[in-house]
Scaffold this motif. Structure first.
Motif, short mmCIF file in Angstrom:
data_model
loop_
_atom_site.label_atom_id
_atom_site.label_comp_id
_atom_site.label_asym_id
_atom_site.label_seq_id
_atom_site.Cartn_x
_atom_site.Cartn_y
_atom_site.Cartn_z
N ASP A 3 0.84 -1.19 0.00
CA ASP A 3 0.00 0.00 0.00
C ASP A 3 0.88 1.25 0.00
N ARG A 4 0.74 2.07 -1.05
CA ARG A 4 1.57 3.26 -1.19
C ARG A 4 1.27 4.30 -0.11
N TRP A 21 0.85 3.85 3.23
CA TRP A 21 1.71 3.67 4.40
C TRP A 21 3.18 3.86 4.05
N LEU A 22 3.53 3.56 2.83
CA LEU A 22 4.91 3.79 2.39
C LEU A 22 5.23 5.28 2.39
N LEU A 23 4.32 6.09 1.86
CA LEU A 23 4.51 7.54 1.83
C LEU A 23 4.51 8.14 3.24
N ILE A 24 3.64 7.65 4.11
CA ILE A 24 3.59 8.13 5.49
C ILE A 24 4.91 7.81 6.20
N GLY A 25 5.42 6.60 5.99
CA GLY A 25 6.70 6.23 6.60
C GLY A 25 7.84 7.10 6.11
N LEU A 26 7.84 7.42 4.83
CA LEU A 26 8.89 8.28 4.27
C LEU A 26 8.78 9.71 4.83
N SER A 27 7.56 10.18 5.05
CA SER A 27 7.37 11.51 5.64
C SER A 27 7.88 11.54 7.08
N PHE A 28 7.65 10.45 7.82
CA PHE A 28 8.16 10.37 9.19
C PHE A 28 9.69 10.34 9.20
N LEU A 29 10.28 9.64 8.23
CA LEU A 29 11.74 9.60 8.12
C LEU A 29 12.30 10.99 7.83
N TRP A 71 9.41 11.44 -3.60
CA TRP A 71 9.20 12.17 -4.85
C TRP A 71 8.73 11.22 -5.95
N ALA A 72 9.44 10.11 -6.14
CA ALA A 72 9.10 9.18 -7.21
C ALA A 72 7.72 8.55 -7.01
N ILE A 73 7.45 8.09 -5.79
CA ILE A 73 6.16 7.43 -5.52
C ILE A 73 5.03 8.44 -5.55
N LEU A 101 -4.47 11.80 7.80
CA LEU A 101 -5.89 12.13 7.82
C LEU A 101 -6.59 11.88 6.48
N PHE A 102 -5.92 12.20 5.37
CA PHE A 102 -6.62 12.27 4.09
C PHE A 102 -6.10 11.34 2.99
N LEU A 103 -4.91 10.82 3.12
CA LEU A 103 -4.36 10.02 2.03
C LEU A 103 -5.04 8.65 1.99
N SER A 104 -5.62 8.33 0.86
CA SER A 104 -6.34 7.06 0.70
C SER A 104 -5.38 5.92 0.41
N SER A 105 -5.88 4.70 0.64
CA SER A 105 -5.09 3.51 0.33
C SER A 105 -4.89 3.42 -1.18
N VAL A 106 -3.66 3.18 -1.61
CA VAL A 106 -3.34 3.07 -3.05
C VAL A 106 -2.43 1.86 -3.23
N LEU A 107 -2.99 0.80 -3.82
CA LEU A 107 -2.19 -0.39 -4.10
C LEU A 107 -1.52 -0.23 -5.46
N ALA A 108 -0.30 -0.72 -5.57
CA ALA A 108 0.43 -0.63 -6.83
C ALA A 108 -0.26 -1.48 -7.89
N GLU A 109 -0.39 -0.95 -9.10
CA GLU A 109 -1.00 -1.71 -10.18
C GLU A 109 -0.10 -2.87 -10.60
N ASP A 110 1.18 -2.69 -10.47
CA ASP A 110 2.14 -3.74 -10.79
C ASP A 110 3.43 -3.44 -10.05
N LYS A 111 4.17 -4.47 -9.73
CA LYS A 111 5.45 -4.29 -9.05
C LYS A 111 6.47 -3.71 -10.02
N LEU A 112 7.15 -2.64 -9.58
CA LEU A 112 8.20 -2.06 -10.41
C LEU A 112 9.37 -3.02 -10.45
N ARG A 113 9.77 -3.41 -11.65
CA ARG A 113 10.85 -4.37 -11.83
C ARG A 113 11.99 -3.72 -12.60
#
Length: 394
Positions: A75-76, A78-86, A118-120, A185-197
């Protein structure tokens, strides 16, 4: 009504990503206006202090594709939230850093956070709103990046002028809190359409127009940060006081915003011409600043430079998106990777030139690289139908 509510929530999520991009890139570029003070406190050279730009650039380049590939289909949100905390942790560490090694560690964490965010963020933004609004959402997130590129440095010098350089990093940490809370508060769950390879990245690189885009990004961003990193020392060496330097950098931001607004009206239909015009203005400004010894001419060069830089990231991003086609995440990852490699290599090369030759020689070198960029822009015919039509229009 439900669709309207979801659309509003989607745009609130986009705003949280735009603010996150602003916070990330502001923290990245903050040291540019603080180099003399940081170097003095740690007892290092100005060139060595440039590592505060080089190290996060290198790690951001690795993090942009690396984190996306490691995350798989996670889920993008939680990934983005974790990066913001970092990012919040890294800015706080920079404000506290008791020695140079801790400072470099904190800057490394900044690089990991901003590169992946930035990329995500650019890849996710368009999926938070309707398909018709996807372009505007992506532009909004990139607008946060551009605003930080233009305002981050004058913000840092302004706060440092009122207090000190450590307080500037405290301010950056406080800014980082805002998008973190909004994302929760506002960022919705976003699952990747495909794994970046790795194969996706290779498919992008195989495109001739993509390779041209990468080379232009490397040259232009590398030149900008190979010189801009040492702008404050250049102005200071010319006898320009801290207050005037802060105003000059603010002027850089103002002309950059005006230029960004003007360029956005032309860039869709006249991409190549807009890019070339901005490069010509940047070339003239770097040449003026390399040759000038008078404070007035140096400040004029800064204002011209701001006008050029306000348009260039926008042009390069649109050009790269055109080259990406359906490979959206791969193109976004490669854009961020290339930008950060350019920032790291440019600031490192600039530091070597400054320490071994002079700041003026660094700016003369930058002028030569912009000339080379113009040659690449018009001399390399990528050969795609889209580019052929664009060339004919221009």
């Amino acid at each position: 009504m439900e669709n309207i509510r979801l659309e509003k929530r989607g745009w609130a999520g986009v705003a949280s990503l735009a603010l996150g991009s602003f916070a990330s890139v502001t923290t990245e570029f903050l040291p540019v206006g603080l180099l003399p003070d940081v170097a003095g406190d740690y007892g290092i050279t100005t060139g060595e202090a440039g590592m505060m730009m080089t190290l996060p650039g290198l790690l951001a380049a690795v993090a942009a594709p690396g984190v996306m590939m490691a995350a798989g289909k996670a889920d993008r949100r939680w990934l983005l939230i974790g990066l913001s905390f970092l990012l919040l942790i890294s800015a706080s560490m920079s404000a506290w850093a008791p020695d140079w090694h801790i400072m470099l560690l904190s800057r490394g964490l900044t690089g990991i956070s901003l590169g992946a965010f930035w990329a995500i963020g650019l890849a996710v933004a368009g999926r938070l709103v309707s398909q018709e609004s996807a372009g505007k959402a992506i532009a909004a997130v990139f607008g946060g990046v551009t605003a930080a590129m233009i305002l981050g440095v004058p913000f840092g010098t302004f706060v440092a002028g009122l207090f000190d350089w450590r307080t500037a990093f405290v301010a950056a940490a406080l800014i980082a809190v805002v998008p973190l809370v909004l994302q929760l508060l506002f960022l919705s769950s976003v699952l990747a359409e495909d794994k970046l390879r790795p194969a996706s990245l290779m498919n992008f690189i195989r495109r001739i127009e993509a390779r041209k885009s990468i080379l232009l990004i490397l040259l232009i961003f590398g030149t900008h940060f190979g010189t801009y990193t040492f702008l404050t020392p250049l102005l200071s060496d010319a006898g320009i006081g801290q207050a005037a330097i802060t105003l000059s950098l603010l002027g850089f931001g103002v002309t950059g915003f005006i230029s960004n607004f003007v360029a956005s009206a032309f860039v869709s239909e006249y991409l190549k011409s807009t890019l070339a015009s901005a490069l010509l203005v940047m070339m003239m400004s770097l040449l003026l600043m390399a040759a000038a010894h008078n404070a007035m001419w140096l400040i004029a060069g800064v204002l011209l430079w701001g006008g050029a830089w306000g348009a260039l990231p926008l042009c390069l991003n649109i050009n790269n998106r055109m080259a990406s086609g359906e490979l959206i995440e791969a193109g976004s990852a490669m854009f961020t990777f290339t930008v950060q490699v350019a920032i790291a290599s440019g600031s490192a090369a600039g530091g070597v030139i400054v320490d071994n030759l002079s700041i003026q020689k660094d700016f003369f070198s930058g002028t030569a690289f912009i000339v080379f960029s113009l040659i690449i822009l018009y001399g390399w015919k990528a050969g795609t139908k889209a580019e052929y039509a664009l060339n004919r229009r221009n």
